[in-house]
Design a protein around this motif. Structure first.
Motif, PDB file in Angstrom:
ATOM      1  N   LEU A 193       0.639  -1.394  -0.012  1.00 55.03           N
ATOM      2  CA  LEU A 193      -0.136  -0.018  -0.066  1.00 55.03           C
ATOM      3  C   LEU A 193       0.940   1.277   0.118  1.00 55.03           C
ATOM      4  CD1 LEU A 193      -2.770   1.121   0.001  1.00 55.03           C
ATOM      5  CD2 LEU A 193      -2.817   1.094   2.482  1.00 55.03           C
ATOM      6  N   PRO A 194       1.889   1.333   0.833  1.00 52.58           N
ATOM      7  CA  PRO A 194       2.930   2.622   0.785  1.00 52.58           C
ATOM      8  C   PRO A 194       3.361   2.947  -0.839  1.00 52.58           C
ATOM      9  CG  PRO A 194       3.152   1.296   2.708  1.00 52.58           C
ATOM     10  CD  PRO A 194       2.261   0.570   2.075  1.00 52.58           C
ATOM     11  N   ALA A 195       3.609   1.770  -1.491  1.00 53.91           N
ATOM     12  CA  ALA A 195       4.116   2.028  -2.839  1.00 53.91           C
ATOM     13  C   ALA A 195       3.216   2.406  -3.568  1.00 53.91           C
ATOM     14  CB  ALA A 195       4.815   0.846  -3.271  1.00 53.91           C
ATOM     15  N   MET A 196       1.965   2.103  -3.469  1.00 53.14           N
ATOM     16  CA  MET A 196       0.713   2.404  -4.323  1.00 53.14           C
ATOM     17  C   MET A 196       0.169   3.824  -4.102  1.00 53.14           C
ATOM     18  SD  MET A 196       0.047  -0.109  -6.327  1.00 53.14           S
ATOM     19  CE  MET A 196       1.890  -0.200  -6.387  1.00 53.14           C
ATOM     20  N   ASN A 197       0.553   4.192  -2.654  1.00 55.22           N
ATOM     21  CA  ASN A 197       0.213   5.528  -2.192  1.00 55.22           C
ATOM     22  C   ASN A 197       1.003   6.660  -2.948  1.00 55.22           C
ATOM     23  OD1 ASN A 197      -2.259   4.744  -0.710  1.00 55.22           O
ATOM     24  ND2 ASN A 197      -1.083   4.635   1.189  1.00 55.22           N
TER      25      ASN A 197
END
Length: 433
Positions: A308-312
């Protein structure tokens, strides 16, 4: 009697229905070894993957027509499920094994596939994973948990399918492959097939989603520089003192806008695909119907923490890029308006100068017309005088000089009236146009 005999059928009706039922999971029964490969298809010629697949069929004595986007092939020693996607092709090799065979990791489903054919698969390897489907009688969950504690490895695990199976993985590469262990407690054959399919799809879509992360880093560096350039250009706009300064700033702004728009066009698909792939990852995890194993993070928690952090980051870069594009466009429009206002002011000054020149020309023209009346009157009076001298014996007692003097006012009036009518006619003709 069928509907097709009664009605005009849409050309895509059967195709759409077939697509709805396409790519079903392969029913599996433990123990099975599954190896999954996905190859990115960039720079691969259309139809090359199908031709390579047909070559395997010919080699193993099973000629096939691989013209469609997916197929399931049974070669006896193994099954191959092949799928063609938008960006990648996937190969799922399924090999049944005897109970206890390969528990030490000494073999895989790929061991029975021609190695030279594997090396020649078109595309660039994106995903490689081994899945072991074992019964609880072969490998108990307690044994796996006991082996995990001393290693200290970060393992992800969960009970899935409402407790019908246990799944373990660490999402790390070992000899180039990630690995999943599925312990079958009470799975049906179709449940086992769906579970394995969801696991390999999670791995595939996870990596495909992460393709956007390096792009996001590159875009971040571009945006940092472009935002600084935009701030400097706005400072130059405020300090511009001449139209040349403003036009120079506008040219630089246009160049910056072109650079940003090129970046938007280059990355829009990748960021959009990342959102779609991430959504598929979370959907497949939800379909697993996880239950927590004490001491281990679930698949959902792991993806929330790692993916999720990478997608954010990707979404943030996409929003910043779109925002910067809009800001550059707005500032360009404001500066363009400012330049246009200045040009209009200059045009108004030019028109005013032209108007003054026109008035001056009109005064000169009126002066010239007055002189023309005098000149014409002078020459016409001379003609009258010459004529009067020629007939002076017939006009006595009038003299040529007296007759000329009397004719001068008449000639001047006729000339002035004629010029006035001519000017009026020209004005009327110009107004008509």
């Amino acid at each position: 009697m069928t509907p097709t005999t009664l009605f005009a059928e849409h050309d895509l009706r059967q195709t759409l229905n077939d697509e709805f039922h396409a790519r079903p999971p392969v029913p599996l029964e433990s123990p099975q070894l599954i190896s999954y490969l996905a190859f990115h298809q960039q720079d691969v010629a259309a139809g090359e993957a199908q031709r390579h697949l047909a070559e395997l069929g010919e080699r193993l004595g099973r000629p096939l027509d691989a013209g469609g986007p997916h197929c399931l092939l049974d070669f006896g020693a193994f099954q191959l499920k092949w799928e063609l996607h938008n960006e990648f092709t996937s190969y799922t090799f399924i090999r049944p094994v005897a109970r206890g065979e390969g528990l030490d990791g000494s073999t895989s489903a790929l061991a029975v596939v021609p190695q030279d054919w594997l090396r020649a698969i078109p595309g660039r390897l994106m995903v490689a994973t081994h899945v072991e489907l074992r019964s609880a009688a072969e490998v108990s969950p307690e044994e796996v948990m006991a082996q995990l504690s001393p290693t200290g490895r970060q393992m992800v695990g969960a009970m899935v399918a409402d407790g019908a199976a246990w799944v373990f993985t660490d999402f790390l590469f070992e000899d180039g492959f990630s690995r999943f262990l599925v312990i079958d407690v009470s799975l049906t054959r179709r449940q086992a097939g769906r579970t394995v399919q969801r696991l390999v799809e999670i791995e595939t879509y996870r990596l495909m989603a992460l393709l956007a992360f390096p792009v996001a880093k590159d875009v971040g560096r571009l945006l940092g520089r472009a935002e600084s350039d935009l701030a400097r250009l706005m400072d130059r706009t405020g300090s511009a003192r001449s139209p040349e300064d403003e036009r120079g700033v506008l040219a630089d702004l246009s160049a910056l806008a072109a650079e940003v728009e090129h970046s938007v066009a280059r990355t829009t698909f990748r960021f959009g695909a990342a959102r779609a792939y991430h959504s598929l990852v979370m959907q497949r995890i939800e379909e697993l119907r996880e239950r927590r194993i004490t001491g281990l993070p679930t698949f959902h928690e792991f993806m929330e923490r790692r993916l999720l952090p990478a997608m954010n980051t990707c979404q943030t870069m996409a929003r910043r890029q779109e925002d910067l594009s809009g800001r550059v466009a707005r500032n360009s429009q404001l500066l363009r308006t400012r330049v246009e206002v200045e040009l209009e002011r200059q045009n108004q000054e030019l028109l005013a100068q032209m108007n003054r020149r026109a008035k001056l020309q009109l005064h000169l023209q009126e002066t010239v017309e007055g002189l023309s009346v005098v000149a014409i009157t002078y020459y016409a009076s001379q003609l009258v005088q010459y004529m009067a001298k020629g007939v002076k014996h017939f006009i006595e007692p009038l003299t040529p000089e007296g007759l000329t003097a009397a004719a001068i006012p008449v000639i001047a009036g006729i000339v002035a009236l004629g010029l006035h009518r001519m000017r009026k006619a020209l004005a009327a003709a110009d107004g008509g146009h």
